[in-house]
Enzyme design. Structure first.
Site, PDB file in Angstrom:
ATOM      1  N   GLU A 102       2.392 -10.071   0.644  1.00 20.52           N
ATOM      2  CA  GLU A 102       2.716  -8.662   0.537  1.00 20.52           C
ATOM      3  C   GLU A 102       4.217  -8.448   0.751  1.00 20.52           C
ATOM      4  O   GLU A 102       4.955  -9.396   1.068  1.00 20.52           O
ATOM      5  CB  GLU A 102       1.893  -7.838   1.543  1.00 20.52           C
ATOM      6  CG  GLU A 102       1.830  -6.377   1.145  1.00 20.52           C
ATOM      7  CD  GLU A 102       0.834  -5.540   1.923  1.00 20.52           C
ATOM      8  OE1 GLU A 102      -0.033  -6.093   2.603  1.00 20.52           O
ATOM      9  OE2 GLU A 102       0.947  -4.298   1.826  1.00 20.52           O
TER      10      GLU A 102
ATOM     11  N   ASP B 137       1.562 -18.376  -3.951  1.00 18.12           N
ATOM     12  CA  ASP B 137       2.083 -17.181  -4.624  1.00 18.12           C
ATOM     13  C   ASP B 137       0.968 -16.517  -5.433  1.00 18.12           C
ATOM     14  O   ASP B 137       0.961 -16.563  -6.649  1.00 18.12           O
ATOM     15  CB  ASP B 137       3.258 -17.597  -5.517  1.00 18.12           C
ATOM     16  CG  ASP B 137       3.926 -16.401  -6.175  1.00 18.12           C
ATOM     17  OD1 ASP B 137       3.807 -15.284  -5.620  1.00 18.12           O
ATOM     18  OD2 ASP B 137       4.544 -16.582  -7.233  1.00 18.12           O
TER      19      ASP B 137
ATOM     20  N   ASP C 223       0.860  -1.204   0.000  1.00 13.48           N
ATOM     21  CA  ASP C 223       0.000   0.000   0.000  1.00 13.48           C
ATOM     22  C   ASP C 223       0.889   1.244   0.000  1.00 13.48           C
ATOM     23  O   ASP C 223       2.101   1.153   0.143  1.00 13.48           O
ATOM     24  CB  ASP C 223      -0.941  -0.012   1.208  1.00 13.48           C
ATOM     25  CG  ASP C 223      -0.185   0.162   2.518  1.00 13.48           C
ATOM     26  OD1 ASP C 223       0.728  -0.640   2.766  1.00 13.48           O
ATOM     27  OD2 ASP C 223      -0.483   1.104   3.263  1.00 13.48           O
TER      28      ASP C 223
ATOM     29  N   HIS D 188       1.764  -9.024  -3.522  1.00 17.59           N
ATOM     30  CA  HIS D 188       0.650  -8.082  -3.371  1.00 17.59           C
ATOM     31  C   HIS D 188       1.287  -6.689  -3.315  1.00 17.59           C
ATOM     32  O   HIS D 188       1.656  -6.189  -2.255  1.00 17.59           O
ATOM     33  CB  HIS D 188      -0.098  -8.396  -2.070  1.00 17.59           C
ATOM     34  CG  HIS D 188      -1.286  -7.520  -1.826  1.00 17.59           C
ATOM     35  ND1 HIS D 188      -2.526  -7.794  -2.350  1.00 17.59           N
ATOM     36  CD2 HIS D 188      -1.423  -6.367  -1.129  1.00 17.59           C
ATOM     37  CE1 HIS D 188      -3.380  -6.861  -1.976  1.00 17.59           C
ATOM     38  NE2 HIS D 188      -2.722  -5.978  -1.226  1.00 17.59           N
TER      39      HIS D 188
HETATM   40  O1  9MR Z   1       2.819  -6.399   9.066  1.00 15.42           O
HETATM   41  C1  9MR Z   1       1.580  -6.181   9.695  1.00 15.42           C
HETATM   42  C2  9MR Z   1       1.150  -7.442  10.382  1.00 15.42           C
HETATM   43  O2  9MR Z   1       2.056  -7.760  11.404  1.00 15.42           O
HETATM   44  C3  9MR Z   1      -0.243  -7.264  10.938  1.00 15.42           C
HETATM   45  O3  9MR Z   1      -0.697  -8.502  11.458  1.00 15.42           O
HETATM   46  C4  9MR Z   1      -1.184  -6.788   9.835  1.00 15.42           C
HETATM   47  C5  9MR Z   1      -2.611  -6.550  10.316  1.00 15.42           C
HETATM   48  O4  9MR Z   1      -2.681  -5.523  11.203  1.00 15.42           O
HETATM   49  O5  9MR Z   1      -0.695  -5.586   9.276  1.00 15.42           O
HETATM   50  C6  9MR Z   1       0.563  -5.728   8.677  1.00 15.42           C
HETATM   51  O6  9MR Z   1       0.957  -4.521   8.226  1.00 15.42           O
HETATM   52  C7  9MR Z   1       0.351  -4.021   7.053  1.00 15.42           C
HETATM   53  C8  9MR Z   1      -0.025  -2.588   7.363  1.00 15.42           C
HETATM   54  O7  9MR Z   1      -1.065  -2.570   8.291  1.00 15.42           O
HETATM   55  C9  9MR Z   1      -0.366  -1.778   6.138  1.00 15.42           C
HETATM   56  N1  9MR Z   1       0.665  -1.875   5.145  1.00 15.42           N
HETATM   57  C10 9MR Z   1       0.911  -3.253   4.753  1.00 15.42           C
HETATM   58  C11 9MR Z   1       1.385  -4.049   5.933  1.00 15.42           C
HETATM   59  C12 9MR Z   1       1.800  -5.466   5.548  1.00 15.42           C
HETATM   60  O8  9MR Z   1       0.765  -6.279   5.213  1.00 15.42           O
END
Ligand code: 9MR
Ligand code: ZN
Length: 555
Positions: A529, A520, A162, A480
């Site tokens: 991601e 994948d 994102d 992602h």
């Molecule tokens: O890396 C984060 C993971 O540890 C959490 O469980 C998750 C849900 O809160 O969020 C991940 O972080 C995301 C972030 O909120 C927004 N940018 C992408 C991150 C990776 O997925």
């Protein structure tokens, strides 16, 4: 690429190799093993033309809990000849791998260069970005949530797939890169990342970190408190960053963001001092301002996403570890004993029974960076008893991780509950801990376990897949990620037994062993991601491996 395994299809089950190796490769002198999830008596090493070089007996490891596999091991440690090979056994073949001194060099550069591709607020031009160009993005001023007016908070790295920019994970990633430089400077000597600042006389990795730090400084309010994040109200659809024109919003402050900014700026001030005194002074001033705010505001200021906002939360339930880290870095920077006293007080009283906080390396629980700072510093006034106790804690942690690694058929220092969202970060941070424990104790036993974790990341795992884009014959190709899927050097989140997204739930059957909870597929954001703080521990570990391990093994 012509080979029998990789047919360009995306599914993990499609055409994958059945013998699992580190697809980047192995150092000649290191322990070298491949994993077979089926029985065999003998294995051989063949080159690309099928010529045989080595034969050995396969040994039975036994049942491996996290993968559900009955594991067999092909140990070829005694084979040291540089080259490109496959393992062959029982009619199956492994992916291609190399043996040689430079097997991680390209990967190291790729993972470090990846931060450039995360840059926000500038265009990525062909000269530096090759085919991965995009126009300038997210340049509008951001509205202050529940406040008056707008503010310029352009720059920094996009967080992940994102386009949000969040202070706490940014500080974590940046600090891990800065520590990589601080501990392994030789690895960055002449490491040309081909970024706009290359050739300036400042190591490229520091120029890249400065891009993030300059943004972070803009996230600091005049009173020293720091905004938690800047994002749009909702995640952008899958569009390029320059097309994401939704209103940018700066969200309220948090004490974690304030402490993390203080810590990383104090750390950076010391590192940039020999290169740019003016920048170093700016960083030191910012760190000081935030520290003053923290002292004047001792209560925890949590962060909650306001109603209607679905971008990253990065919420935490305590800021003690962040304050602990800030105090340590301020002591390192200034030598002022008052910071040491603050640090030692939190060391004794801050964590109750949650000992692990003191060795946790972030993003959310980050006390380990404070401990690291305190251990490394040699100012008069440091409490040596505390520093020694912390070294011992890192060492105990490493013994515990070593035992897990030994108990795993794949050599992963992980148990089933370690396979949550971003499990490759967990794996890589364990490798960091082996490095730190080896450094603090001189116990050479830990060295081997550093490479074991990297082997798991790069394909010696039950799906036989390399979790870094651009490395390995059979590798992740569908992150992602909104920008460009094929950018090399991106560390993928990895297996996640909790399957926190609808696509993962539908594609991965309930009850799948943790290490196999991965596919994948671009839609699976809780598996596939990429983030800056999954890349930064890789850079740290690879800096050690490329700069030190292969030469002398010592730190
Ligand atoms: O890396 C984060 C993971 O540890 C959490 O469980 C998750 C849900 O809160 O969020 C991940 O972080 C995301 C972030 O909120 C927004 N940018 C992408 C991150 C990776 O997925
Ligand atoms: Zn942007």
């Amino acid at each position: 690429m012509s080979n029998v395994f990789f047919d360009g299809k995306k599914e993990v089950s499609n055409g994958r190799p059945q013998i699992f190796v580190d697809q980047a490769g192995y150092f000649p002198e290191s322990r070298k093993t491949a994993v077979l999830p089926f029985p065999a008596d003998m294995f051989s090493i063949v080159d690309e033309n099928g010529e045989k070089y080595f034969e050995g007996a396969v040994s039975h490891f036994g049942y491996d809990e996290c993968s559900g596999d009955d594991v067999y091991i092909a140990d070829f440690s005694s084979f040291k000849r540089s080259g490109s090979y496959r393992i062959s056994a029982g009619g199956a073949l492994s992916a291609l791998f190399r043996i040689g001194h430079g097997v991680y060099s390209k990967l190291f550069r790729d993972t470090a260069k990846a931060f450039y591709y995360f840059r926000c607020g500038c265009s990525l031009d062909e000269k530096y970005a090759g085919e991965y160009i995009h126009d300038i993005c997210h340049t509008a001023e951001a509205k202050i949530y529940n406040g008056e007016g707008t503010v310029d908070v352009t720059g920094g790295w996009h967080d992940a797939g994102d386009y949000g920019r969040y202070v706490t994970p940014g500080a974590c990633a940046c600090a891990q890169l800065l520590y990589a430089y601080k501990l392994f400077p030789k690895a960055f000597d002449g490491l040309d990342l081909n970024i706009p600042e290359s050739g300036s006389g400042v190591p490229d990795i520091l120029s890249e970190c400065r891009y993030e730090l300059e943004w972070m400084l803009k996230m600091q309010r005049e009173d020293g408190a720091v905004y938690h994040k800047i994002t749009t109200m909702r995640h952008a659809p899958f569009i390029m960053p320059e097309d994401d024109k939704e209103q940018l919003i700066v969200f309220p402050i948090s004490s974690m963001a304030t402490a993390d900014l203080c810590a990383v700026c104090a750390l950076a001030a010391g590192i940039y001092r020999p290169f740019d005194k003016v920048f170093s002074d700016r960083l030191a001033k910012a760190a000081d301002l935030s520290y003053r705010w923290l002292k004047a505001n001792p209560d925890f200021v949590a962060f909650h996403n306001p109603k209607g906002c679905d971008t990253g939360l990065y919420g935490e339930s305590s800021d003690v570890d962040n304050r602990y880290w800030a105090a340590a870095e301020m002591f390192v920077l200034t030598g002022d004993k008052r910071y040491s006293a603050d640090f030692v007080k939190l060391y004794h009283e801050g964590f109750d029974r949650d000992d692990y906080v003191r060795v946790a390396l972030g993003y959310s629980v980050i006390g380990g960076l404070g401990s690291l700072a305190y251990i490394l510093c040699d100012h008069e006034g440091r409490e040596n008893a505390v520093a020694n106790a912390l070294k011992e804690q890192f060492s105990n942690e490493a013994y515990w991780l070593r035992d897990k690694s030994k108990a795993s058929g794949y050599g992963a220092s992980m148990e089933d509950w370690d396979y949550y969202w971003g499990s490759n970060m967990v794996l890589l941070q364990h490798a960091m801990k082996f490095i730190l424990a080896a450094k603090f104790t001189g116990n050479s036993e830990f060295y081997g376990y550093i490479e074991e974790q990297i082997h798991v990341l790069l394909g010696r795992n039950p799906l036989g897949i390399s979790y870094v884009t651009g490395t390995g014959e059979y590798r992740c190709e569908n992150p992602h990620y909104r920008i460009e899927e094929s950018i090399p050097g991106l560390v993928i989140g990895g297996p996640n037994r909790e399957r926190n997204d609808p696509a993962a739930v539908s594609l991965i059957p309930e009850g799948t062993p943790p290490m196999k909870c991965f596919t994948d597929n671009k839609d699976c954001y809780s598996l596939n991601e990429v983030t800056i703080y999954w890349n930064s521990p890789a850079v740290f570990v690879l800096a050690y491996l490329t700069g030190y391990a292969d030469n002398s093994g010592s730190l």
